[in-house]
Design an enzyme around this catalytic site. Sequence first.
Site, PDB file in Angstrom:
ATOM      1  N   GLY A  30       6.033 -24.992  65.270  1.00 21.40           N
ATOM      2  CA  GLY A  30       5.566 -26.319  64.936  1.00 21.40           C
ATOM      3  C   GLY A  30       5.510 -26.561  63.443  1.00 21.40           C
ATOM      4  O   GLY A  30       6.284 -25.975  62.677  1.00 21.40           O
ATOM      5  N   SER A  31       4.580 -27.391  63.035  1.00 24.15           N
ATOM      6  CA  SER A  31       4.539 -27.864  61.659  1.00 24.15           C
ATOM      7  C   SER A  31       3.947 -26.836  60.709  1.00 24.15           C
ATOM      8  O   SER A  31       3.159 -25.966  61.103  1.00 24.15           O
ATOM      9  CB  SER A  31       3.721 -29.153  61.577  1.00 24.15           C
ATOM     10  OG  SER A  31       2.340 -28.875  61.765  1.00 24.15           O
ATOM     11  N   VAL A  32       4.306 -26.982  59.435  1.00 28.25           N
ATOM     12  CA  VAL A  32       3.792 -26.082  58.403  1.00 28.25           C
ATOM     13  C   VAL A  32       2.276 -26.222  58.234  1.00 28.25           C
ATOM     14  O   VAL A  32       1.574 -25.204  58.134  1.00 28.25           O
ATOM     15  CB  VAL A  32       4.528 -26.317  57.073  1.00 28.25           C
ATOM     16  CG1 VAL A  32       3.876 -25.525  55.939  1.00 28.25           C
ATOM     17  CG2 VAL A  32       5.992 -25.921  57.206  1.00 28.25           C
ATOM     18  N   PRO A  33       1.713 -27.432  58.181  1.00 24.28           N
ATOM     19  CA  PRO A  33       0.257 -27.522  58.028  1.00 24.28           C
ATOM     20  C   PRO A  33      -0.506 -26.796  59.132  1.00 24.28           C
ATOM     21  O   PRO A  33      -1.473 -26.079  58.855  1.00 24.28           O
ATOM     22  CB  PRO A  33      -0.007 -29.028  58.054  1.00 24.28           C
ATOM     23  CG  PRO A  33       1.261 -29.640  57.554  1.00 24.28           C
ATOM     24  CD  PRO A  33       2.344 -28.769  58.105  1.00 24.28           C
ATOM     25  N   THR A  34      -0.061 -26.960  60.389  1.00 24.75           N
ATOM     26  CA  THR A  34      -0.740 -26.276  61.487  1.00 24.75           C
ATOM     27  C   THR A  34      -0.531 -24.769  61.388  1.00 24.75           C
ATOM     28  O   THR A  34      -1.464 -23.985  61.593  1.00 24.75           O
ATOM     29  CB  THR A  34      -0.248 -26.796  62.844  1.00 24.75           C
ATOM     30  OG1 THR A  34      -0.488 -28.199  62.921  1.00 24.75           O
ATOM     31  CG2 THR A  34      -0.967 -26.102  63.985  1.00 24.75           C
ATOM     32  N   GLY A  35       0.691 -24.351  61.067  1.00 24.46           N
ATOM     33  CA  GLY A  35       0.963 -22.929  60.908  1.00 24.46           C
ATOM     34  C   GLY A  35       0.135 -22.305  59.799  1.00 24.46           C
ATOM     35  O   GLY A  35      -0.381 -21.184  59.936  1.00 24.46           O
ATOM     36  N   GLU A  58       6.852 -19.842  63.712  1.00 24.90           N
ATOM     37  CA  GLU A  58       8.164 -20.400  63.394  1.00 24.90           C
ATOM     38  C   GLU A  58       7.906 -21.843  62.988  1.00 24.90           C
ATOM     39  O   GLU A  58       7.553 -22.675  63.822  1.00 24.90           O
ATOM     40  CB  GLU A  58       9.107 -20.304  64.599  1.00 24.90           C
ATOM     41  CG  GLU A  58      10.568 -20.562  64.247  1.00 24.90           C
ATOM     42  CD  GLU A  58      10.878 -22.050  64.090  1.00 24.90           C
ATOM     43  OE1 GLU A  58      11.109 -22.497  62.945  1.00 24.90           O
ATOM     44  OE2 GLU A  58      10.868 -22.760  65.103  1.00 24.90           O
ATOM     45  N   CYS A  62      13.782 -28.497  63.588  1.00 25.52           N
ATOM     46  CA  CYS A  62      13.335 -27.815  62.365  1.00 25.52           C
ATOM     47  C   CYS A  62      14.516 -27.309  61.547  1.00 25.52           C
ATOM     48  O   CYS A  62      14.368 -27.047  60.349  1.00 25.52           O
ATOM     49  CB  CYS A  62      12.374 -26.687  62.703  1.00 25.52           C
ATOM     50  SG  CYS A  62      12.994 -25.501  63.897  1.00 25.52           S
TER      51      CYS A  62
END
EC number: 1.2.1.71
Length: 493
Positions: A227-232, A250, A284
């Site tokens: 998923g998204s970078v902020p959540t990761g 990822e 992505c």
Amino acid sequence: MAQTSNPALFINGQWQTGNGTAFSAENPANGDTVWQGHSASNDDVNAAIIAARNAFPAWAQRDLNERIEILERFACLLGEHKEELARTISIDAGKPHWESLTEVGAMTGKIAISIKAYHERTGTRHGDAPGGGQAILRHKPHGVVAVFGPYNFPGHLPNGHIVPALLAGNCVVFKPSELTPLVAEATVKLWERAGLPNGVLNLVQGERDTGAALAEHPGIDGLFFTGSVPTGSHLHRAFAGQLGKILALELGGNNPLVIWDAADLDAVAHHTVMSAFITAGQRCTCARRLIVPMGAKGDAMIAAIDAYAGKLIVSAPDHDPEPFMGPVISNRAADSLIAAQAKLVASGAKIIREMTRPDAARPLLTPGLIDVTNVKNRTDEELFGPILQIIRVDRFDDAILEANNTRFGLAAGLLSDNAKLWQRFIHESRAGIVNWNKPLTGASSAAPFGGIGDSGNHRPSAYYAADYCAWPVATLQTDKLIAPESAPKGVRP
């Protein structure tokens, strides 16, 4: 027409009504409510983890061939219901039917690929031990793992974690995106029909609170997220100091596509459009930055790409003729992308083809091309939609520098007839997926999938998912306890 999904949770082999807040999901193409139900509360999440924990010993000790048999039944069910599941993906995520069918095909193919990867990368190995006996390498499952699914591939991407996790002997608690709950529900029902024992796979639907309850629960042994970078980044911080838990991330990318010494402009246009605008730019691996030379050659490349982009049909999935691009996932996402385009223009960017929104009420966006060469202090962000930023440079050296000018490192590509340039590009580029004369979005499930920098945490998925679904146990053994023939040095006889 709205589908009421109560009960909406699958815990310990039973469909249950969530005890959390009510929420719903809509078809992004027309705004119809397609799913509504209640999210999993903290107690529901806890119950799912307990169910998985209780199921784990028997599932982990079950003969591998029996686990494979269940996975292969699931693959058969995917094949039997591919049209139905593809329609569900189109309704839930807004994808054209042709693309949804390819997603179901990828889900089906994941079974055989995961079995092959399990045997090649994990499984059991035998050899001779030093001084006699056997050296054996085994792999064991972690236990209970959480899987978080994204909305852009609501079937394929969580499936890419769930299948190898189950194969290795883990039990799973699956939390899909709140934007695409319908696909998750349909997929879990197929797993149920395939004969998974109770508690081996559990589904908890919900929004942020449900995800937080699952990620922060002390009872999980790992978490696999796409998923998204902020959540990761949030998950990475939350797992800090928890040495016993595995986290596989990822994330996205600000991916460069370089075109240099490429004579076939039709191929240039096709490969660029497939790299940038397939899935409405919501992959992505999509190209976000197009790097081309200054001068007439670069002008011709941009003109060819612009002309091809103008031919793309953008509409609802059920439109006739069938579209190339459907909507982005939500009005909120569309608003953000339009605002990002306006910000670039205000900073000095030049529009080649404006990304437009024909219907203000729906998140259908036309493909956009925007020259940002003269924008100073360009922000290094992933614009997750159908907008491609063009950067003009004088030399190939500058093209490589520009390609690597990102905190991400997921995908990079070169379109060129010059093999020497490719040799430079493959050695000097910083990305986990690097393609030559192929679209960036042409990743293979038979290879590792992931990147460096802010694109992940060095745990690539796809073929290498087997690596993070099990841990190695190295053994030296012999079936009889035997004393050495002589004492070691320094020991009196």
